[in-house]
Design a protein around this motif. Structure first.
Motif, PDB file in Angstrom:
ATOM      1  N   ARG A  87     -36.156  51.911  15.292  1.00  0.00           N
ATOM      2  CA  ARG A  87     -37.701  52.034  15.061  1.00  0.00           C
ATOM      3  C   ARG A  87     -37.593  53.205  13.891  1.00  0.00           C
ATOM      4  O   ARG A  87     -38.913  52.782  13.513  1.00  0.00           O
ATOM      5  N   ARG A  88     -36.867  54.088  13.763  1.00  0.00           N
ATOM      6  CA  ARG A  88     -37.148  54.806  12.586  1.00  0.00           C
ATOM      7  C   ARG A  88     -36.137  54.257  11.435  1.00  0.00           C
ATOM      8  O   ARG A  88     -36.113  55.229  10.501  1.00  0.00           O
ATOM      9  N   THR A  89     -35.463  53.436  11.535  1.00  0.00           N
ATOM     10  CA  THR A  89     -34.548  52.989  10.344  1.00  0.00           C
ATOM     11  C   THR A  89     -35.175  51.662   9.636  1.00  0.00           C
ATOM     12  O   THR A  89     -35.199  51.801   8.335  1.00  0.00           O
ATOM     13  N   VAL A  90     -35.981  50.961  10.230  1.00  0.00           N
ATOM     14  CA  VAL A  90     -36.516  49.679   9.633  1.00  0.00           C
ATOM     15  C   VAL A  90     -37.424  50.082   8.471  1.00  0.00           C
ATOM     16  O   VAL A  90     -37.311  49.468   7.498  1.00  0.00           O
ATOM     17  N   PRO A  91     -38.196  51.250   8.486  1.00  0.00           N
ATOM     18  CA  PRO A  91     -39.286  51.467   7.401  1.00  0.00           C
ATOM     19  C   PRO A  91     -38.375  51.807   6.374  1.00  0.00           C
ATOM     20  O   PRO A  91     -38.717  51.854   4.894  1.00  0.00           O
ATOM     21  N   LEU A  92     -37.202  52.641   6.445  1.00  0.00           N
ATOM     22  CA  LEU A  92     -36.124  52.926   5.240  1.00  0.00           C
ATOM     23  C   LEU A  92     -35.780  51.598   4.187  1.00  0.00           C
ATOM     24  O   LEU A  92     -35.530  52.062   3.069  1.00  0.00           O
ATOM     25  N   LEU A  93     -35.973  50.559   4.879  1.00  0.00           N
ATOM     26  CA  LEU A  93     -35.571  49.288   4.082  1.00  0.00           C
ATOM     27  C   LEU A  93     -36.413  49.160   2.789  1.00  0.00           C
ATOM     28  O   LEU A  93     -35.978  48.756   1.847  1.00  0.00           O
ATOM     29  N   SER A  94     -37.609  49.502   2.933  1.00  0.00           N
ATOM     30  CA  SER A  94     -38.400  49.395   1.948  1.00  0.00           C
ATOM     31  C   SER A  94     -38.829  50.566   1.073  1.00  0.00           C
ATOM     32  O   SER A  94     -39.409  50.449   0.219  1.00  0.00           O
ATOM     33  N   LEU A  95     -37.987  51.789   1.552  1.00  0.00           N
ATOM     34  CA  LEU A  95     -38.102  52.823   0.901  1.00  0.00           C
ATOM     35  C   LEU A  95     -37.019  53.359  -0.068  1.00  0.00           C
ATOM     36  O   LEU A  95     -37.221  53.800  -1.372  1.00  0.00           O
ATOM     37  N   VAL A  96     -35.792  53.102   0.429  1.00  0.00           N
ATOM     38  CA  VAL A  96     -34.909  53.515  -0.540  1.00  0.00           C
ATOM     39  C   VAL A  96     -34.564  52.420  -1.409  1.00  0.00           C
ATOM     40  O   VAL A  96     -34.610  51.254  -1.280  1.00  0.00           O
ATOM     41  N   ASP A  97     -33.665  52.833  -2.532  1.00  0.00           N
ATOM     42  CA  ASP A  97     -33.198  51.796  -3.485  1.00  0.00           C
ATOM     43  C   ASP A  97     -31.615  51.326  -3.305  1.00  0.00           C
ATOM     44  O   ASP A  97     -31.022  51.772  -2.137  1.00  0.00           O
ATOM     45  N   ASP A  98     -31.119  50.560  -4.251  1.00  0.00           N
ATOM     46  CA  ASP A  98     -29.754  50.159  -3.977  1.00  0.00           C
ATOM     47  C   ASP A  98     -28.664  51.014  -4.337  1.00  0.00           C
ATOM     48  O   ASP A  98     -27.472  50.748  -4.146  1.00  0.00           O
ATOM     49  N   LYS A  99     -29.104  52.227  -4.495  1.00  0.00           N
ATOM     50  CA  LYS A  99     -28.102  53.246  -4.577  1.00  0.00           C
ATOM     51  C   LYS A  99     -27.778  53.904  -3.371  1.00  0.00           C
ATOM     52  O   LYS A  99     -26.839  54.826  -3.332  1.00  0.00           O
ATOM     53  N   ALA A 100     -28.691  53.716  -2.327  1.00  0.00           N
ATOM     54  CA  ALA A 100     -29.016  54.725  -1.098  1.00  0.00           C
ATOM     55  C   ALA A 100     -27.916  53.883  -0.370  1.00  0.00           C
ATOM     56  O   ALA A 100     -27.209  52.949  -0.553  1.00  0.00           O
ATOM     57  N   ARG A 101     -27.559  54.932   0.797  1.00  0.00           N
ATOM     58  CA  ARG A 101     -26.555  54.507   1.765  1.00  0.00           C
ATOM     59  C   ARG A 101     -27.070  55.127   3.394  1.00  0.00           C
ATOM     60  O   ARG A 101     -27.428  56.448   3.223  1.00  0.00           O
ATOM     61  N   TYR A 102     -27.015  54.500   4.190  1.00  0.00           N
ATOM     62  CA  TYR A 102     -27.596  54.986   5.388  1.00  0.00           C
ATOM     63  C   TYR A 102     -26.600  54.369   6.388  1.00  0.00           C
ATOM     64  O   TYR A 102     -25.976  53.386   6.593  1.00  0.00           O
ATOM     65  N   ILE A 103     -26.246  55.502   7.478  1.00  0.00           N
ATOM     66  CA  ILE A 103     -25.301  55.191   8.499  1.00  0.00           C
ATOM     67  C   ILE A 103     -26.023  55.736   9.721  1.00  0.00           C
ATOM     68  O   ILE A 103     -26.274  56.847   9.567  1.00  0.00           O
ATOM     69  N   GLY A 104     -25.943  55.129  10.890  1.00  0.00           N
ATOM     70  CA  GLY A 104     -26.691  55.239  11.922  1.00  0.00           C
ATOM     71  C   GLY A 104     -25.693  55.271  13.096  1.00  0.00           C
ATOM     72  O   GLY A 104     -24.719  54.489  13.276  1.00  0.00           O
ATOM     73  N   PRO A 121     -28.105  42.851   7.921  1.00  0.00           N
ATOM     74  CA  PRO A 121     -28.062  41.786   6.883  1.00  0.00           C
ATOM     75  C   PRO A 121     -29.249  41.707   6.037  1.00  0.00           C
ATOM     76  O   PRO A 121     -29.092  41.179   4.768  1.00  0.00           O
ATOM     77  N   ARG A 122     -30.175  42.630   6.304  1.00  0.00           N
ATOM     78  CA  ARG A 122     -31.311  42.806   5.192  1.00  0.00           C
ATOM     79  C   ARG A 122     -30.853  43.735   4.077  1.00  0.00           C
ATOM     80  O   ARG A 122     -31.684  43.961   3.176  1.00  0.00           O
ATOM     81  N   ASN A 123     -30.006  44.588   4.429  1.00  0.00           N
ATOM     82  CA  ASN A 123     -29.409  45.541   3.396  1.00  0.00           C
ATOM     83  C   ASN A 123     -27.962  45.830   3.948  1.00  0.00           C
ATOM     84  O   ASN A 123     -27.915  46.927   4.926  1.00  0.00           O
ATOM     85  N   PHE A 124     -27.128  45.588   3.225  1.00  0.00           N
ATOM     86  CA  PHE A 124     -25.413  45.700   3.741  1.00  0.00           C
ATOM     87  C   PHE A 124     -25.187  46.935   3.354  1.00  0.00           C
ATOM     88  O   PHE A 124     -24.043  47.399   3.744  1.00  0.00           O
ATOM     89  N   ARG A 125     -25.829  48.050   2.975  1.00  0.00           N
ATOM     90  CA  ARG A 125     -25.824  49.551   2.821  1.00  0.00           C
ATOM     91  C   ARG A 125     -26.218  50.345   3.995  1.00  0.00           C
ATOM     92  O   ARG A 125     -26.092  51.382   4.045  1.00  0.00           O
ATOM     93  N   PHE A 126     -26.445  49.597   4.916  1.00  0.00           N
ATOM     94  CA  PHE A 126     -27.139  50.054   6.244  1.00  0.00           C
ATOM     95  C   PHE A 126     -25.950  49.867   7.299  1.00  0.00           C
ATOM     96  O   PHE A 126     -25.768  48.518   7.338  1.00  0.00           O
TER      97      PHE A 126
END
Length: 293
Positions: A87-104, A121-126
């Protein structure tokens, strides 16, 4: 005490888990998500209030916090401990750029699986990783005591670490251990955002004058609403917590965003998120210049 709290205060954790989820699983049969949006079934929304509208609102508030309060660099490398159902991860899909990295990281295997299938699948850096940490309320069969967890990352790996409503389910010594691990993996100048129920003179007064309607039972450096299952909700002594941050090489950024739970007035744009107290801290070293999103 409401009916739900009375059950939690009485039955064993495994039994409550079944009681908690079954009604929502039945609702899912009739309340299917037919829109093209990232939203989990209600039965998996175990990490907070359940419902499609409140899910969306939580996401909007998180976006507001990361963008306007934390001023998150869009290329940040992020670690989200207790990522839950996203619920607090999905918003980051629209905020970060293609250099960002997210690990949950999360202890709920079902939630990790859903996030991997629907967010990655919407951003493979997540990336989402299951960690089998014991918690009497959320993962009573967990194999790893929280005091023994070693975050599986090298030193100085992350620009930002976040924990939303995670430390509110952990005992003080376990919190102190997590803080030291977080201090290790944060880069110099990196930031930690975490939420708590902080007990101090003001919040004690709020409890005393009736503005907080839950009964708090004292423990060792903590208070709980549920002596049967303390991990259900744990409030920490603020003075002790500040010293634990110092021991971990972390410095609080003032002011603390005091939460509604103890009667504080909050930013309307953070109405759900700021129910708890929000602490932002910095790891040793210079503060990196923020990038406006």
């Amino acid at each position: 005490m409401n009916f739900k709290q009375a059950i939690k205060n009485t039955v064993p954790a495994p039994v409550f888990s079944v009681i908690r989820d079954v009604p929502w699983a039945i609702r899912d049969l009739f309340d299917r998500n037919t829109q093209d949006e990232v939203m989990p079934p209600l039965r998996l929304m175990r990490d907070g209030p359940r419902g499609r509208q409140i899910w969306t609102q939580a996401g909007q508030e998180t976006l507001h916090f990361y963008r306007d309060v934390l001023r998150l660099d869009r290329s940040s490398t992020m670690l989200d401990i207790g990522s839950g159902i996203g619920r607090r991860t999905v918003p980051l899909l629209s905020l970060v750029d293609d250099k960002a990295r997210y690990i949950g990281l999360d202890i709920d295997r079902d939630q990790v699986r859903w996030c991997t299938r629907n967010i990655t699948p919407r951003n493979f850096r997540f990336t989402f990783i299951h960690i089998d940490v014991f918690n009497k309320f959320y993962n009573h069969l967990g194999a790893i005591p929280p005091s023994k967890l070693v975050l599986p990352f090298p030193d100085n790996s992350f620009d930002v670490v976040s924990l939303w409503s995670v430390f509110t389910h952990m005992y003080p010594d376990d919190v102190a251990h997590y803080l030291k691990e977080i201090g290790r993996v944060l880069r110099p100048g990196g930031r930690l955002a975490a939420s708590y129920f902080l007990v101090n003179d003001e919040s004690k007064a709020a409890v005393g004058n009736g503005s907080f309607k839950l009964a708090l039972h004292p423990g060792d450096r903590y208070w709980t609403t549920n002596p049967n299952m303390p991990e259900d909700m744990i409030a920490l002594d603020e003075a002790w917590l500040r010293s634990a941050y110092t021991d971990a090489g972390l410095t609080w950024t003032e002011p603390v965003l005091r939460g509604r739970w103890a009667g504080a007035e909050v930013d309307p744009g953070l109405f759900i998120l700021n129910w708890q107290d929000i602490v932002v801290a910095q790891a040793g070293g210079p503060t990196p210049a923020p990038t406006t999103a």
